[in-house]
Each structure stands twice: as C-alpha cells, then as structure tokens.
Design a protein around this motif. Structure first.
Motif, PDB file in Angstrom:
ATOM      1  N   THR A 142       0.813  -1.219   0.000  1.00 38.21           N
ATOM      2  CA  THR A 142       0.000   0.000   0.000  1.00 38.21           C
ATOM      3  C   THR A 142       0.845   1.267   0.000  1.00 38.21           C
ATOM      4  N   LEU A 143       2.080   1.160   0.477  1.00 39.34           N
ATOM      5  CA  LEU A 143       2.944   2.341   0.572  1.00 39.34           C
ATOM      6  C   LEU A 143       3.808   2.567  -0.661  1.00 39.34           C
ATOM      7  N   CYS A 144       4.021   1.535  -1.444  1.00 38.74           N
ATOM      8  CA  CYS A 144       5.024   1.591  -2.511  1.00 38.74           C
ATOM      9  C   CYS A 144       4.767   2.746  -3.477  1.00 38.74           C
ATOM     10  N   LYS A 145       3.528   2.908  -3.931  1.00 33.89           N
ATOM     11  CA  LYS A 145       3.231   3.980  -4.872  1.00 33.89           C
ATOM     12  C   LYS A 145       3.414   5.357  -4.240  1.00 33.89           C
ATOM     13  N   THR A 146       3.035   5.464  -2.958  1.00 30.33           N
ATOM     14  CA  THR A 146       3.204   6.733  -2.240  1.00 30.33           C
ATOM     15  C   THR A 146       4.668   7.105  -2.148  1.00 30.33           C
ATOM     16  N   ILE A 147       5.511   6.121  -1.816  1.00 30.34           N
ATOM     17  CA  ILE A 147       6.948   6.361  -1.716  1.00 30.34           C
ATOM     18  C   ILE A 147       7.513   6.775  -3.072  1.00 30.34           C
ATOM     19  N   LYS A 148       7.070   6.102  -4.129  1.00 30.25           N
ATOM     20  CA  LYS A 148       7.560   6.440  -5.467  1.00 30.25           C
ATOM     21  C   LYS A 148       7.172   7.869  -5.838  1.00 30.25           C
ATOM     22  N   ARG A 149       5.910   8.249  -5.551  1.00 34.14           N
ATOM     23  CA  ARG A 149       5.453   9.595  -5.884  1.00 34.14           C
ATOM     24  C   ARG A 149       6.248  10.666  -5.124  1.00 34.14           C
ATOM     25  N   GLY A 180       9.337  10.544  -4.576  1.00 36.40           N
ATOM     26  CA  GLY A 180      10.678  10.644  -5.134  1.00 36.40           C
ATOM     27  C   GLY A 180      11.569   9.478  -4.804  1.00 36.40           C
ATOM     28  N   GLY A 181      11.014   8.434  -4.213  1.00 35.85           N
ATOM     29  CA  GLY A 181      11.809   7.263  -3.858  1.00 35.85           C
ATOM     30  C   GLY A 181      11.990   7.149  -2.356  1.00 35.85           C
ATOM     31  N   ALA A 182      12.587   6.039  -1.934  1.00 27.27           N
ATOM     32  CA  ALA A 182      12.664   5.702  -0.514  1.00 27.27           C
ATOM     33  C   ALA A 182      13.441   6.741   0.295  1.00 27.27           C
ATOM     34  N   GLU A 183      14.581   7.169  -0.241  1.00 25.39           N
ATOM     35  CA  GLU A 183      15.378   8.141   0.516  1.00 25.39           C
ATOM     36  C   GLU A 183      14.654   9.476   0.647  1.00 25.39           C
ATOM     37  N   GLN A 184      14.047   9.937  -0.426  1.00 24.28           N
ATOM     38  CA  GLN A 184      13.325  11.201  -0.382  1.00 24.28           C
ATOM     39  C   GLN A 184      12.113  11.105   0.549  1.00 24.28           C
TER      40      GLN A 184
END
Length: 377
Positions: free
Chosen positions: A45-52, A54-58
C-alpha cells in the motif's frame, strides 16, 4: 536517514549491498525480506506513495524532516510565544502551520523564524552561490557556503540542539536526489550528520557520518576532506561511549592534520580539541593538559578568544586540572579562574541557553566544589 539497512530485518547493507524495490528503491537484504515486506509489512500500500515522493530516501527524508520540525517548534514554544518570523512576519507558517524556533545567539525579539523559512532562505543563498561558482576553487569557500544551512544570518552563530537537527533534515531532503558525485549530496550529508549530533542523536549521526566517509572514499575525495569525515565519525564514537575506539582514531587524525594542514589550521585545532576531550573522559589528565598547553595558544592566536573550539578547549583544560586526583591548590584555583572567564565569554557570545555556556557553568560549579572541599574560597 541515509538508507543503509534492510527495511524488514535492519541488517546493515552499507551503501551498495542488498536488493531494492524496483519501483520505489526501498532496500532489503534479500528477496525473502522483500516478499515479506510486501505481504505482511504494508509495502504493497505504501510503494506507490513512496515512489510519488521521489523514492525511498526522499520519502524518508521528508518524513524525518516533518517530525524534526515539530520537535523543534515544541521545544522553542515558550521562548517564541507572542513573536513573529523575521522572514515571513507571521506567527504560524502560512502553509505548514508550524511554530517558530530560535536556538541561536540572538537576543530579545531578534532571530525568531520558521524552519521552513530558514530552509527556503538557505536554499536560495546556496543556489545563488552555485550559480556564481563561488564554491569551485576552495573547499573552505564551499563549506562556508553550506554553513548557510545551520548558521543564523542575524547573529552569525550556529543553531544548536533540535533546531540544528531540523535544519539538517531540511538540507538533506533538499539535495537527497542529487547524484552521488554531485558536490551538494555529500555536503548535505555533512549538515545532516552535524544536526543529528547537535541534538544528541549520536547513533543516527554515526550512521550518516559513516555513510559519508564511505562515499568520500569511493569517489576519491581529497585527503583533508577524508580527515574531516573521519574526525566526525570519531566524535560520534566518543559520545556513544566507545572511547578507546575514538581515541585510536583521534590520535591518528590529529597527527595527520598537523602534517598535512599545519598546526595553525582550523581542522588541526578541532582534531586537537576532540582528542583532548576523549583523553579527559578516559581520565588521562596529564596527557590532556600537555596537549592543550600546546594547542590552546595556537587556537587563541589563529581562531580568536570567542570561537567555540577555543572555548571548548579551555573548558576541557580546566576540567583536567580540577579532576586530576593529584591537583594542587594552584591547579584548582586556575581551573576555577579559567572556567569563570570561559563562562563569561560563552554567555556574552552565545547566550544563556547554548550548550557551551551550560556545559561550562556545570564544570565551574564542580570546580568550585573541589576548591571548597579543601576549605578555601
């Protein structure tokens, strides 16, 4: 945080090992943890949010920044009551609704601001400097450029405590997307590590500083930059109680600094200060005094009486004097006199709430108690 651990089992991955989610770059030690995180850890559920974001570090940097700003505003709430931001002139930030902070050396009604406003100001100033190529020739010009992230523009003193930490996260989230070889990324890591250290988050500071040192070695940084990165790592070890490990590093760093940079260089004074602090913590008082009798006059001549490094060296010297079991009455009197002078200077330059002022005041009380124990005023 600089993402160096598996998101599931926290295995240390350094900067190069393990697997990444192909969509958002969340890191794992292997396929098993990645599958587990997707099925049981909520990553689906979080993967798309993290991508939007700017990625995991951002994503992580944005989250930690918001948390740090909230902590800083809460810590400063009493001091900032009834004040307005000197940048946007509002009490609450118009967009984030965050409160005000200060934690510099400003007095009276000066210096109140929102972390967001300070961050935007620093971002603009650094961008102008980069555009004008002010950082090309000299490492020290580059460092002074990046100090705009953690130095008050009004009193020209460092922010400290949780405000320094919040600004560290602000700096990191601004430049985290830059390539590894881009000058901005390692400087932002430096600012973040210093901010975490200032807020006493020593384990997190160590993680960031070790990641920075690894990066500097990989991209072939100059020797003086590597020495500075190693010094920061050693300081974090010392404050985590790993004193012997810190001592071994700090001896080498000080020796190398003298040979490479000379005794009059700021980094050499800083490395001497760090070495002296660790020696004193290990109760090696004669070594501490011998080192500081040599290096304090250099710091006073080259850095000045009011520099934080000079004041800290004098405080450590006085501590070694009065804590030494063999201290004479003359030693105790010298310790009290030195701490009284150092405390007055720190209070005048940094204010009552600065860590150097508070730390010196604590040492002064202990030194006076040691003198009074001898039955003398």
């Amino acid at each position: 945080m600089i993402l160096t651990q598996c998101a599931v089992c926290a295995t240390d991955l350094g900067l190069t090992r393990g697997k990444k989610c192909g969509r958002c770059n969340t890191r794992y030690c292997g396929a098993a943890c990645q599958v587990q995180h997707w099925k049981e850890g909520g990553h689906d559920t979080l993967c798309k949010t993290i991508k939007r974001a700017g990625g995991a570090e951002q994503y992580d940097a944005n989250k930690k920044y918001a948390e740090a700003v909230a902590v800083a505003a809460t810590a400063c709430a009493e001091d900032t009551k009834g004040q307005t931001c000197y940048i946007c002139t509002q009490a609450l930030h118009w967009k984030t609704k965050e409160g005000l902070v200060r934690m510099c050396a400003c007095r009276g009604t000066a210096g109140f601001a929102h972390v967001s406003c300070l961050a935007e100001q620093a971002k603009i100033l650094v961008a102008e400097a980069e555009e004008n190529n002010l950082d090309v020739q000299s490492r020290w010009k580059r460092w002074h450029m990046w100090r705009r992230w953690d130095t008050c523009r009004l009193c020209e003193q460092d922010y400290h405590g949780v405000v320094s930490c919040a600004l560290g996260w602000a700096c990191w989230k601004t430049y985290v997307g830059r390539p590894e070889a881009d000058d901005a990324r390692p400087w932002a890591m430096t600012v973040l590590g210093n901010g975490l250290y200032a807020a006493s988050h020593f384990e997190d500071a160590l993680s960031v500083r070790e990641a920075l040192l690894s990066t500097m070695r990989r991209i072939g940084a100059d020797e003086d930059i590597l020495l500075d990165a190693q010094s920061n790592v050693a300081s974090a070890y010392a404050d985590l109680g790993q004193l012997e490990k810190a001592l071994s590093m700090e001896r080498d760093i000080y020796s190398d600094s003298v040979q490479l940079l000379g005794e009059d260089h700021l980094d050499t004074s800083i490395s001497a200060n760090n070495l002296a602090r660790t020696l004193c913590e290990l109760s090696r008082f004669e070594e501490t005094k011998t080192l500081l009798r040599k290096t304090i006059p250099v710091a006073r001549r080259t850095l000045g009486e009011i520099k934080d490094t000079t004041l800290t060296m004098r405080k450590t010297f006085a501590e070694a004097l009065y804590r030494d079991p063999g201290a004479t009455l003359a030693d105790l009197r010298e310790a009290v006199t030195t701490l009284e002078d150092t405390e007055r200077t720190a209070r005048r330059v940094f204010g009552d709430a600065h860590p150097i002022t508070e730390g010196t005041e604590d040492e002064l009380q202990d030194a006076r108690a040691a003198l009074y124990a001898r039955g003398l005023p």
